[in-house]
Motif scaffolding. Structure first.
Motif, PDB file in Angstrom:
ATOM      1  N   UNK A  85       0.843  -1.192   0.000  1.00  0.00           N
ATOM      2  CA  UNK A  85       0.000   0.000   0.000  1.00  0.00           C
ATOM      3  C   UNK A  85       0.884   1.249   0.000  1.00  0.00           C
ATOM      4  N   UNK A  86       1.644   1.412  -1.065  1.00  0.00           N
ATOM      5  CA  UNK A  86       2.581   2.539  -1.140  1.00  0.00           C
ATOM      6  C   UNK A  86       1.850   3.876  -1.197  1.00  0.00           C
ATOM      7  N   UNK A  87       0.779   3.920  -1.989  1.00  0.00           N
ATOM      8  CA  UNK A  87       0.044   5.176  -2.134  1.00  0.00           C
ATOM      9  C   UNK A  87      -0.559   5.609  -0.807  1.00  0.00           C
ATOM     10  N   UNK A  88      -1.115   4.651  -0.052  1.00  0.00           N
ATOM     11  CA  UNK A  88      -1.712   4.988   1.240  1.00  0.00           C
ATOM     12  C   UNK A  88      -0.652   5.476   2.220  1.00  0.00           C
ATOM     13  N   UNK A  89       0.527   4.832   2.194  1.00  0.00           N
ATOM     14  CA  UNK A  89       1.603   5.243   3.094  1.00  0.00           C
ATOM     15  C   UNK A  89       2.076   6.659   2.779  1.00  0.00           C
ATOM     16  N   UNK A  90       2.268   6.960   1.498  1.00  0.00           N
ATOM     17  CA  UNK A  90       2.702   8.303   1.109  1.00  0.00           C
ATOM     18  C   UNK A  90       1.651   9.349   1.464  1.00  0.00           C
ATOM     19  N   UNK A  91       0.394   8.984   1.300  1.00  0.00           N
ATOM     20  CA  UNK A  91      -0.668   9.924   1.661  1.00  0.00           C
ATOM     21  C   UNK A  91      -0.670  10.206   3.156  1.00  0.00           C
TER      22      UNK A  91
END
Length: 256
Positions: free
Chosen positions: A193-199
């Motif tokens: 969940x890279x996008x969630x982590x960056x968000x």
């Protein structure tokens, strides 16, 4: 010469009409693409089984699998009935706790041209013969494919799957197969969940930018507790030093 020209035209038209009529009759009312759909819509591979007293596999044709190419994998199955001799042998194998085996050729399911559907060995699965007998030939066969369309696995289970020693009548319950067939493509594993982590990191950065108080150092946050503690330690050290000096002087005076 002028009269022969219309005659020649009439002959040519008649020949063309005859040829068109012949082609339409040969097509049997189907569209041009129908024949291609039937030819390339799927292909058949044998489903074989084996059950022997000596446990040495001797495969025979049980039926035919029709595999259909496309994004959504599908297959159909047509099967033969068990003969009286096979029913007797299956019960004998079940009595000695033997195995019932099936196999299918390993083929490329997505290929449209028959020349490229060459077999590369077999995929085999088995269950206990007693389970096959007591399930009244009710089984579930699953075909697994990889991302390229190759058949990479086959499995079989009986419904129900336990052997309980139940008596089964040959003529009634061991004649027709009752099979559920499934084709399973590979399932994509969940990615990180890279996008969630960056968000989440971005939201925390924005929150800190709106609240500068949170960016203060540890000393800036807790100085009111740290300063009194330091002063107390300094005063305690000074008292210990003065007490030690007084004690030393008394000891020296007593020595005189």
């Amino acid at each position: 010469m002028a009269r022969s020209l219309p005659f020649n035209i009439a002959v040519v038209c008649s020949v063309l009409l005859f040829v068109c009529t012949t082609l339409v009759c040969c097509n049997n009312g189907r569209r041009v693409g129908d024949a291609l759909d039937l030819e390339f819509g799927g292909f058949s591979v044998p489903l074989e089984h084996s059950f022997e007293i000596d446990d040495v596999a001797k495969f025979e044709v049980r039926g035919a699998l029709v595999l259909k190419a496309g994004r959504e994998p599908s297959a159909s199955l047509s099967q033969n009935q068990l003969s009286g001799e096979d029913r007797t042998k299956l019960k004998e194998v079940a009595a000695v706790d033997g195995l019932y085996r099936i196999r299918v050729p390993r083929v490329f399911r997505q290929t449209d041209r028959q020349i490229e559907r060459q077999m590369e060995g077999y995929l085999t699965a088995f269950v206990r013969a007693c389970a096959m007998v007591e399930s009244h030939l009710s089984d579930s066969i699953t075909l697994n494919t990889d991302v390229s369309g190759y058949l990479i696995g086959v499995s079989i289970v009986t419904l129900p799957g336990a052997c309980r020693g139940t008596e089964v009548e040959d003529e009634v319950d061991l004649e027709v197969f009752n099979t559920t067939l499934r084709v399973l493509p590979p399932v994509n594993a969940p990615g990180p969940e890279t996008a969630l982590f960056l968000e989440r990191i971005e939201l925390e950065s924005e929150k800190k930018a709106k609240n500068p108080q949170e960016q203060k150092s540890f000393f800036a946050k807790y100085w009111m507790y740290i300063v009194p503690l330091v002063l107390f330690l300094m005063m305690s050290g000074a008292q210990d030093q003065s007490g030690g000096g007084a004690g030393g002087g008394a000891a020296n005076g007593g020595g005189r």
